[in-house]
Design a protein around this motif. Structure first.
Motif, short mmCIF file in Angstrom:
data_model
loop_
_atom_site.label_atom_id
_atom_site.label_comp_id
_atom_site.label_asym_id
_atom_site.label_seq_id
_atom_site.Cartn_x
_atom_site.Cartn_y
_atom_site.Cartn_z
N ALA A 45 0.82 -1.21 0.00
CA ALA A 45 0.00 0.00 0.00
C ALA A 45 0.86 1.26 0.00
O ALA A 45 0.45 2.29 -0.53
CB ALA A 45 -0.94 -0.01 1.20
N GLN A 51 2.13 0.82 -7.70
CA GLN A 51 0.70 0.93 -8.01
C GLN A 51 0.50 1.69 -9.31
O GLN A 51 -0.35 1.30 -10.13
CB GLN A 51 -0.02 1.64 -6.86
CG GLN A 51 -0.03 0.83 -5.58
CD GLN A 51 -0.61 1.61 -4.42
OE1 GLN A 51 -1.59 2.34 -4.59
NE2 GLN A 51 -0.02 1.47 -3.26
N SER A 61 -7.44 -1.46 -8.91
CA SER A 61 -7.36 -1.91 -7.52
C SER A 61 -8.71 -2.46 -7.09
O SER A 61 -9.74 -1.82 -7.28
CB SER A 61 -6.96 -0.74 -6.62
OG SER A 61 -6.97 -1.13 -5.26
N GLU A 64 -7.81 -3.96 -0.55
CA GLU A 64 -6.63 -3.72 0.29
C GLU A 64 -6.70 -4.70 1.46
O GLU A 64 -7.75 -4.85 2.09
CB GLU A 64 -6.59 -2.29 0.81
CG GLU A 64 -5.37 -2.01 1.67
CD GLU A 64 -5.24 -0.55 2.07
OE1 GLU A 64 -4.32 -0.24 2.84
OE2 GLU A 64 -6.05 0.28 1.62
N SER A 72 0.09 -3.42 4.80
CA SER A 72 -1.06 -3.44 3.90
C SER A 72 -0.59 -3.66 2.47
O SER A 72 0.44 -3.14 2.06
CB SER A 72 -1.83 -2.12 3.96
OG SER A 72 -2.42 -1.97 5.21
N ARG A 73 -1.36 -4.43 1.72
CA ARG A 73 -1.05 -4.58 0.30
C ARG A 73 -2.32 -4.45 -0.51
O ARG A 73 -3.42 -4.76 -0.04
CB ARG A 73 -0.31 -5.88 0.02
CG ARG A 73 -1.14 -7.12 0.04
CD ARG A 73 -0.27 -8.31 -0.34
NE ARG A 73 -1.13 -9.47 -0.52
CZ ARG A 73 -0.75 -10.58 -1.07
NH1 ARG A 73 0.48 -10.72 -1.49
NH2 ARG A 73 -1.58 -11.58 -1.22
N MET A 74 -2.14 -3.97 -1.71
CA MET A 74 -3.25 -3.73 -2.63
C MET A 74 -3.29 -4.87 -3.65
O MET A 74 -2.26 -5.29 -4.16
CB MET A 74 -3.05 -2.41 -3.37
CG MET A 74 -2.83 -1.19 -2.46
SD MET A 74 -4.23 -0.82 -1.41
CE MET A 74 -5.43 -0.34 -2.65
#
Length: 85
Positions: A45, A51, A61, A64, A72-74
């Motif tokens: 994130a 991104q 996206s 999350e 955190s990762r998207m």
């Protein structure tokens, strides 16, 4: 379904290499598959650059997630143009 990933040494950031590589991968994936598919990718994130690479190549996206240790990762998905996977 297909998942892609990449890592680039920081000295090569912001030179367009990742954007070009992801675009090439997508072109190959979509041209070599008999059926439409969704391509998945994940980015931290906090990693706005990664991104942007995905978004420039048509990824959207979709979620999350907070991982272990609070990172955190998207989750991004790209479908073949003109299809819905």
């Amino acid at each position: 379904e297909v998942e892609i990933g990449y890592v680039l040494a920081s000295k090569h950031w912001r030179q367009g290499y990742a954007t070009e590589a992801v675009g090439g991968l997508l072109k190959h994936i979509f041209s070599s598959r008999a059926l439409p598919c969704a391509v998945h990718a994940f980015a931290d994130a906090e990693n706005v650059g990664s991104q942007k690479v995905l978004e420039k190549n048509g990824f959207v996206s979709v979620e999350e997630t907070v991982m272990k240790r609070g990172v955190s990762r998207m989750h991004f998905v790209c479908t073949q143009p003109g299809t819905e996977a």
